[in-house]
Design an enzyme around this catalytic site. Structure first.
Site, mmCIF file in Angstrom:
data_model
loop_
_atom_site.group_PDB
_atom_site.id
_atom_site.type_symbol
_atom_site.label_atom_id
_atom_site.label_comp_id
_atom_site.label_asym_id
_atom_site.label_seq_id
_atom_site.Cartn_x
_atom_site.Cartn_y
_atom_site.Cartn_z
ATOM 1 N N ARG A 107 -10.843 26.549 -27.989
ATOM 2 C CA ARG A 107 -11.309 26.252 -26.620
ATOM 3 C C ARG A 107 -12.151 27.446 -26.211
ATOM 4 O O ARG A 107 -11.620 28.539 -26.002
ATOM 5 C CB ARG A 107 -10.127 26.046 -25.667
ATOM 6 C CG ARG A 107 -10.565 25.964 -24.210
ATOM 7 C CD ARG A 107 -9.504 25.440 -23.277
ATOM 8 N NE ARG A 107 -9.375 23.997 -23.415
ATOM 9 C CZ ARG A 107 -8.687 23.215 -22.586
ATOM 10 N NH1 ARG A 107 -8.033 23.741 -21.563
ATOM 11 N NH2 ARG A 107 -8.632 21.908 -22.785
ATOM 12 N N HIS A 134 -15.967 17.811 -24.104
ATOM 13 C CA HIS A 134 -14.506 17.796 -24.326
ATOM 14 C C HIS A 134 -14.168 16.574 -25.194
ATOM 15 O O HIS A 134 -13.536 15.625 -24.740
ATOM 16 C CB HIS A 134 -13.790 17.755 -22.971
ATOM 17 C CG HIS A 134 -12.336 18.110 -23.035
ATOM 18 N ND1 HIS A 134 -11.686 18.499 -24.190
ATOM 19 C CD2 HIS A 134 -11.384 18.131 -22.052
ATOM 20 C CE1 HIS A 134 -10.410 18.751 -23.909
ATOM 21 N NE2 HIS A 134 -10.210 18.525 -22.639
ATOM 22 N N GLN A 137 -10.503 15.089 -25.756
ATOM 23 C CA GLN A 137 -10.035 14.380 -24.563
ATOM 24 C C GLN A 137 -10.537 12.939 -24.562
ATOM 25 O O GLN A 137 -9.771 11.994 -24.353
ATOM 26 C CB GLN A 137 -10.552 15.095 -23.300
ATOM 27 C CG GLN A 137 -10.230 14.367 -22.017
ATOM 28 C CD GLN A 137 -8.742 14.380 -21.718
ATOM 29 O OE1 GLN A 137 -8.127 15.431 -21.708
ATOM 30 N NE2 GLN A 137 -8.153 13.224 -21.477
ATOM 31 N N ASP A 225 -12.766 13.443 -12.554
ATOM 32 C CA ASP A 225 -12.262 14.746 -13.002
ATOM 33 C C ASP A 225 -12.381 15.722 -11.831
ATOM 34 O O ASP A 225 -12.972 15.395 -10.782
ATOM 35 C CB ASP A 225 -13.092 15.210 -14.223
ATOM 36 C CG ASP A 225 -12.516 16.444 -14.904
ATOM 37 O OD1 ASP A 225 -11.379 16.860 -14.585
ATOM 38 O OD2 ASP A 225 -13.221 17.019 -15.767
ATOM 39 N N CYS A 264 -8.517 13.148 -16.852
ATOM 40 C CA CYS A 264 -8.046 13.947 -17.988
ATOM 41 C C CYS A 264 -6.914 14.893 -17.603
ATOM 42 O O CYS A 264 -6.163 15.346 -18.459
ATOM 43 C CB CYS A 264 -9.204 14.726 -18.598
ATOM 44 S SG CYS A 264 -9.920 15.947 -17.484
ATOM 45 N N ARG A 292 -3.241 12.170 -25.966
ATOM 46 C CA ARG A 292 -3.839 13.379 -26.558
ATOM 47 C C ARG A 292 -3.132 13.699 -27.874
ATOM 48 O O ARG A 292 -3.764 14.024 -28.874
ATOM 49 C CB ARG A 292 -3.713 14.587 -25.606
ATOM 50 C CG ARG A 292 -4.423 14.472 -24.271
ATOM 51 C CD ARG A 292 -5.925 14.396 -24.385
ATOM 52 N NE ARG A 292 -6.518 15.483 -25.148
ATOM 53 C CZ ARG A 292 -6.750 16.726 -24.695
ATOM 54 N NH1 ARG A 292 -6.437 17.038 -23.447
ATOM 55 N NH2 ARG A 292 -7.311 17.646 -25.461
HETATM 56 N N1 CP Z 1 -7.077 17.608 -20.154
HETATM 57 C C1 CP Z 1 -6.969 18.836 -20.694
HETATM 58 O O1 CP Z 1 -7.683 19.234 -21.610
HETATM 59 O O2 CP Z 1 -5.947 19.579 -20.160
HETATM 60 P P1 CP Z 1 -5.613 21.091 -20.446
HETATM 61 O O3 CP Z 1 -6.703 21.927 -19.857
HETATM 62 O O4 CP Z 1 -4.284 21.315 -19.784
HETATM 63 O O5 CP Z 1 -5.540 21.302 -21.946
HETATM 64 N N1 NVA Z 2 -13.734 19.515 -16.543
HETATM 65 C C1 NVA Z 2 -12.499 20.246 -16.622
HETATM 66 C C2 NVA Z 2 -11.604 19.656 -17.666
HETATM 67 C C3 NVA Z 2 -10.257 20.313 -17.779
HETATM 68 C C4 NVA Z 2 -9.427 19.726 -18.853
HETATM 69 C C5 NVA Z 2 -12.789 21.702 -16.932
HETATM 70 O O1 NVA Z 2 -13.656 21.979 -17.781
HETATM 71 O O2 NVA Z 2 -12.165 22.568 -16.318
#
Ligand code: CP
Ligand code: NVA
Length: 307
Positions: A107, A134, A137, A225, A264, A292
């Site tokens: 990440r 992402h 997701q 989101d 998500c 997931r």
């Molecule tokens: N939806 C998602 O990726 O959640 P987290 O940031 O908790 O991993």
């Molecule tokens: N769009 C959000 C998704 C979190 C899982 C972010 O990038 O923070």
């Protein structure tokens, strides 16, 4: 060896194989405790590192449990604890890490970091979210949509709010797998031109519009989101721009009667979505979160040629 960097990198056949693999492995575990392994132990002998430059609940828990259930070894490290934070190059880090483990889920704060890491690594690299996309997701989201409603290429999906990283992966999912996507976003928060140009080139049924009501018209599934993603800084401006994009009862009235609601997570209740929608009959957000885990398993097996 194959990376999992973005949905657009795969063919329809490849993504369908991942969705089918996730679904059949999910079914084969009904009634098993979460700590029990899948009997074929397809990742036995493999060690995978999860590296996070940003916080995570779902991505971390689901990948850790997916790897354990598949019989592999897993450990998690925060990017800040690594020498990356003190100036060791991304490419050198990727080369070193490739000597210790069989795969990495990353990440990354910047999409470019993830691409650079993947191009220097000699092991599979999985994109566990960047500022731009992402994909893990959205594979889980498609799995959830199909479980509840059937094949994505028969579905009308509406995205409401910020044209962010999750929205970008939805564009790629629809571009590869079919279906239609209507995106309702303020002008300054539309998805990036590179995603829309790609969709046009793929002749994908993706349209962006200003009005959230127009976007959700007759939709089978409404997705939103957070208004402020982890990489965003202009908090107040975003709240002002997005307040009329809240998913609430009034907006859901424009969608199909039995429309799904997806997010998500983490959700900011009573900002982008009201409590009654999150907790109401349209919502499949916790199925989505569970999926997931099942989707990660198919992604991992695809990376190791074991799907
Ligand atoms: N939806 C998602 O990726 O959640 P987290 O940031 O908790 O991993
Ligand atoms: N769009 C959000 C998704 C979190 C899982 C972010 O990038 O923070």
């Amino acid at each position: 060896m194959s990376h999992f960097l973005d949905l657009k990198d795969f063919t329809k056949l490849q993504l369908r194989a991942m969705l089918d693999g996730a679904s059949s492995r999910k079914k084969s575990r009904i009634n098993l405790p979460k700590g029990a392994v899948d009997s074929d132990l397809p990742l036995k002998g493999k060690a995978i590192a999860l590296v996070f430059e940003r916080p995570s609940t779902r991505t971390r828990f689901s990948f850790e449990m997916a790897i354990r259930q598949l019989g592999g070894e897993v450990f998690t490290v925060s990017g800040a604890e690594m020498q990356l934070g003190r100036g060791e190059t991304i490419a050198d880090t990727a080369r070193v890490v490739s000597r210790y483990v069989d795969g990495v889920m990353l990440r990354a704060k910047a999409h470019e970091t993830m691409l650079e890491f993947a191009s220097a690594a000699s092991i599979p690299v999985i994109n566990g979210l960047t500022n731009r996309t992402h994909p893990t997701q959205v594979l889980a989201d498609v799995l959830t949509l199909e479980e509840h409603r059937g094949a994505i290429d028969t579905q009308r999906v509406a995205w409401v709010g910020d044209g962010n990283n999750v929205c970008a992966s939805w564009i790629e999912a629809v571009g590869v797998l079919g279906g239609s996507l209507r995106i309702g976003s303020p002008d300054s928060l539309r998805p990036g031109a590179e995603f829309m140009n790609w969709a046009t080139q793929k002749k994908a049924d993706v349209e962006v519009m200003l009005s959230p009501e127009d976007a959700v018209q007759q939709a089978d599934c409404v997705v939103t989101d957070a208004w402020v993603s982890m990489h965003d800084e202009d908090i107040e401006n975003r709240h002002n721009l997005l307040k009329s994009y809240q998913v609430n009862q009034a907006l859901m009235k424009h969608a199909a009667k039995d429309a799904l609601f997806m997010h998500c997570l983490p959700a900011h209740r009573n900002e982008e979505v009201t409590d009654d929608i999150m907790d109401g009959p349209h919502s499949v957000v916790f199925d989505e979160a569970e999926n997931r885990l099942h989707a990660q398993k198919a992604i991992l097996l695809n990376c190791f040629g074991k799907l």
